[in-house]
Design a protein around this motif. Structure first.
Motif, PDB file in Angstrom:
ATOM      1  N   UNK A 569       0.830  -1.209   0.000  1.00 35.39           N
ATOM      2  CA  UNK A 569       0.000   0.000   0.000  1.00 35.39           C
ATOM      3  C   UNK A 569       0.865   1.260   0.000  1.00 35.39           C
ATOM      4  N   UNK A 570       1.975   1.220   0.723  1.00 31.45           N
ATOM      5  CA  UNK A 570       2.857   2.377   0.770  1.00 31.45           C
ATOM      6  C   UNK A 570       3.546   2.591  -0.581  1.00 31.45           C
ATOM      7  N   UNK A 571       3.855   1.508  -1.278  1.00 30.86           N
ATOM      8  CA  UNK A 571       4.443   1.632  -2.616  1.00 30.86           C
ATOM      9  C   UNK A 571       3.448   2.287  -3.567  1.00 30.86           C
ATOM     10  N   UNK A 572       2.214   1.832  -3.551  1.00 33.96           N
ATOM     11  CA  UNK A 572       1.190   2.397  -4.432  1.00 33.96           C
ATOM     12  C   UNK A 572       0.950   3.863  -4.097  1.00 33.96           C
ATOM     13  N   UNK A 573       0.868   4.161  -2.793  1.00 33.44           N
ATOM     14  CA  UNK A 573       0.634   5.547  -2.389  1.00 33.44           C
ATOM     15  C   UNK A 573       1.778   6.451  -2.833  1.00 33.44           C
ATOM     16  N   UNK A 574       3.010   5.958  -2.730  1.00 30.30           N
ATOM     17  CA  UNK A 574       4.165   6.759  -3.147  1.00 30.30           C
ATOM     18  C   UNK A 574       4.156   6.987  -4.655  1.00 30.30           C
ATOM     19  N   UNK A 575       3.757   5.960  -5.403  1.00 27.74           N
ATOM     20  CA  UNK A 575       3.806   6.046  -6.862  1.00 27.74           C
ATOM     21  C   UNK A 575       2.646   6.836  -7.453  1.00 27.74           C
ATOM     22  N   UNK A 576       1.495   6.793  -6.805  1.00 30.91           N
ATOM     23  CA  UNK A 576       0.304   7.426  -7.382  1.00 30.91           C
ATOM     24  C   UNK A 576      -0.119   8.692  -6.657  1.00 30.91           C
ATOM     25  N   UNK A 577       0.439   8.914  -5.474  1.00 34.87           N
ATOM     26  CA  UNK A 577       0.060  10.102  -4.713  1.00 34.87           C
ATOM     27  C   UNK A 577      -1.178   9.932  -3.876  1.00 34.87           C
ATOM     28  N   UNK A 578      -1.737   8.718  -3.838  1.00 29.09           N
ATOM     29  CA  UNK A 578      -2.938   8.476  -3.038  1.00 29.09           C
ATOM     30  C   UNK A 578      -2.961   7.020  -2.604  1.00 29.09           C
ATOM     31  N   UNK A 579      -3.480   6.791  -1.428  1.00 25.64           N
ATOM     32  CA  UNK A 579      -3.625   5.411  -0.958  1.00 25.64           C
ATOM     33  C   UNK A 579      -4.609   4.675  -1.854  1.00 25.64           C
TER      34      UNK A 579
END
Length: 664
Positions: A569-579
């Motif tokens: 989830x932290x990887x996705x949030x970092x890459x997309x700017x949102x959880x």
């Protein structure tokens, strides 16, 4: 008003004898089980027992759990009242009222309140069983009998105490209002009932209430060890003897002449496996979490444990005396044994074990029964024959030549692993090496590793399958061979740290290979990418909107089996700017994609396809991208989206999402 101590003493002796015999008859059957050490770390075990058995942590995780919590704790509190009742029945002069006033008042108040709470909880449980049972088969006579007995105990208690209070009130010529107000501070419910009782009938009411309480209590004592409610006696020790680590693997087998392989008789299970069967509360939580059960497959985890118990009760006495079992444990069809089709339906997702409030280990038992089918009877779904042959001959599920393992890297500068100059072995895995779709994930991952300056290399043509699927499918002989070959290769090459992008490889190297003497630092690519971002080695100048709204699916073998939830989830949030958006069932309650436990390589017959059920759940969030962290999940979601003709939604591994944000 006499309690007739002689009659009561005879009935109590008979009841205790039946109780003792019932306990001995069942507990002695545990001795036929195989040895297993569950006595290590006693301090930690006591703490775990307090947390899960007494504090009921898992029970309270579900909305209706509070009702069971109330019944459990009021039952413990009322042991004081019932002990006093028994002593008073034998020796009428013994009464709580003889305790010091400072102790007597809070004690009787607590007992009175506990009794009304217990009665309320029983009524709620009774109504629930009728109106909205926890599972379809929950409306059993056994369940209603035990609830009725508990309810009778509470009602009898109130009328017994109320009649005594009313008698004292009338004999002392006290003002009823004043007396009941004072008594109400000590025994609120009993005092309220006392004011309603007719004076002329107090003797009859007291006698009837006393004997109703006595008969209900003695019946409960007789019934307890001879019913499913024996879990009242076994659930607490079962929590004490729980596996302290995650139950995400199974024991090794020794391949020696004369050994039996797998389990086809109850005495081939361990004593703890047999204790599990007596500890099942039949709450239905495992059944309501199982993807196979929920999609109308024949597998029911609760039913498997129940069938083991029934078989143990049938065969156990004879097995103790050296006789052969009279009823099969496993078979093609019928009741009171575990059927073949149910055993093969398991995805080994671990949802049943995660849901069980008393830590019953359903999955390992199923795998051991699969071992019997595969290793002893060579009886398994025909599509697995090719899988086993491919794994044994070419060490990958598709039977592709090992020389093809590095084709994905033909245009890349990929170096072989060298322990003197390379920190990490990037174990690509079979899907990452051979599957056309998952090769894209592998390429994205290698580009990210290079971008972050990670020192890594691959085994290339020497890489072999980790063996996850064959072990979960019960082919322990083949897994043993594959694991020993991999352990020897890793030790020879000096491998200490391994990066994997498949949760099945992750759990196999991290957990299963410890049984073969290999201790590795295994990191899933989601954890590594998260760490690289946090350390500033992967820099995201700005997040990308390329993937639109993202929903994330938890891999069972990454999440439930190894507790890795936050990193993806932290990887996705970092890459997309949102959880990422969450499906209704997520994290430790996530629903399986249907590919685990070797089901990736098997046909799915009957009911709804598991991957379709999960895809539909994902689409409820109206995502543009479904993000996964497992090659099996990737395949199952892409197939599912094709089946539902949802062309506007894409499936991406989180490495692809991160690569888009970092490398675009």
């Amino acid at each position: 008003m006499t309690s007739r101590p002689t009659i009561f003493a005879v009935l109590l002796f008979i009841s205790l004898a039946i109780f003792a015999w019932g306990c001995w008859r069942r507990f002695s059957l545990l001795t036929i089980g195989q040895r297993e050490d569950r006595f290590d770390n006693p301090g930690q075990r006591v703490l775990e027992m307090l947390k899960y058995a007494f504090a009921q942590k898992r029970v309270l995780a579900k909305p209706f759990g509070i009702n069971h919590f109330v019944i459990f704790w009021t039952f413990l509190i009322l042991l004081v009242a019932n002990s006093e009742f028994i002593l008073n029945g034998l020796f009428p002069s013994i009464k709580l009222i003889k305790l010091p006033f400072e102790l007597y008042v809070p004690l009787v108040f607590m007992i009175d309140m506990a009794s009304i709470l217990a009665l309320g909880a029983v009524v709620i449980a009774y109504v629930r069983r009728i109106v909205a049972p926890p599972f379809p088969e929950a409306r059993t006579a056994e369940a209603f009998v035990i609830l009725t007995l508990i309810g009778m105990l509470m009602v009898a208690y109130f009328f017994l105490n109320a009649s005594e209070l009313a008698t004292i009130m009338y004999r002392s010529n006290s003002d009823p209002a004043s007396f009941l107000a004072t008594a109400g501070k000590m025994m609120p419910v009993s005092a309220l009932i006392a004011g309603l009782l007719p004076q002329a009938q107090l003797g009859s009411i007291h006698g009837a209430a006393w004997w109703l309480h006595a008969l209900a209590l003695l019946t409960f004592i007789c019934y307890l060890p001879n019913s499913k409610h024996m879990h009242i006696l076994t659930a607490i020790p079962n929590c004490f003897f729980r596996r302290l680590e995650k139950p995400n693997t199974v024991p090794r087998e020794e391949f020696k002449a004369g050994n039996t392989f797998g389990v086809d008789r109850v005495d081939h299970f361990t004593w703890k496996d047999l204790l599990d069967s007596f500890s099942c509360t039949e709450c239905g939580r495992c059944q309501n979490a199982c993807p196979a059960s929920l999609t109308k497959k024949p597998l029911n985890p609760r039913g498997i444990i129940h069938d083991i118990k029934v078989n143990l009760l049938k065969n156990g006495p004879g097995l103790k005396n050296g006789q052969q079992p009279v009823k099969a444990l496993i078979g093609e069809e019928g009741e009171e044994h575990c059927c073949d089709e149910a055993i093969w339906a398991c995805t080994t997702c671990g949802a049943c074990m995660e849901a069980c409030p008393v830590f019953i280990e359903q999955m390992p038992k199923i795998i051991q029964m699969r071992r019997h089918f595969v290793e002893t009877e060579a009886r398994f779904p025909e599509e697995l024959l090719n899988l086993f042959e491919n794994m044994e001959g070419r060490s990958n599920p598709w039977g592709i030549a090992p020389s093809e393992r590095t084709k994905w890297s033909a245009t890349l500068d990929v170096k072989p692993f060298d322990s003197d100059t390379t920190e990490y072995l990037f174990y690509v895995g079979c899907a990452g090496s051979f599957d056309a779709r998952n090769k894209h994930v592998t390429v994205a991952m290698t580009q990210l590793l290079d971008k972050a300056g990670v020192s890594w290399g691959i085994l290339g043509k020497e890489e072999k399958c980790c063996g996850d699927s064959v072990r979960r499918l019960g082919n322990e002989y083949l897994f043993d061979k594959m694991a020993r070959e991999n352990v020897a290769l890793f030790k020879e090459r000096g491998v200490k740290k391994v990066i994997v992008q498949c949760p099945h490889c992750f759990t196999t190297f991290k957990n299963d290979y410890r049984q073969f003497g290999l201790e590795l630092e295994v990191i899933h690519h989601s954890e590594l990418l998260r760490n690289l971002v946090q350390d500033g080695r992967l820099v995201l100048d700005k997040t990308t909107a390329e993937f639109g709204s993202v929903v994330f699916h938890d891999s069972c073998y990454l999440g439930r089996h190894n507790d890795v939830y936050d990193a993806p989830r932290e990887v996705i949030a970092a890459a997309t700017g949102a959880a990422p958006a969450e499906m209704e069932r997520n994290r430790n309650n996530a629903f399986c994609c249907g590919a685990g436990g070797g089901r990736m390589w098997m046909e799915e017959h009957g009911g709804e396809r598991i991957n379709l059920a999960r895809v539909k759940e994902a689409l409820e969030q109206k995502p543009e991208t479904i993000c996964v962290s497992c090659p099996y999940c990737m395949t199952m979601f892409e197939d599912g989206l094709k089946d539902v003709k949802s062309e506007g939604v894409r499936v991406r591994d989180l490495a692809e999402v991160m690569a888009e944000a970092v490398l675009r």
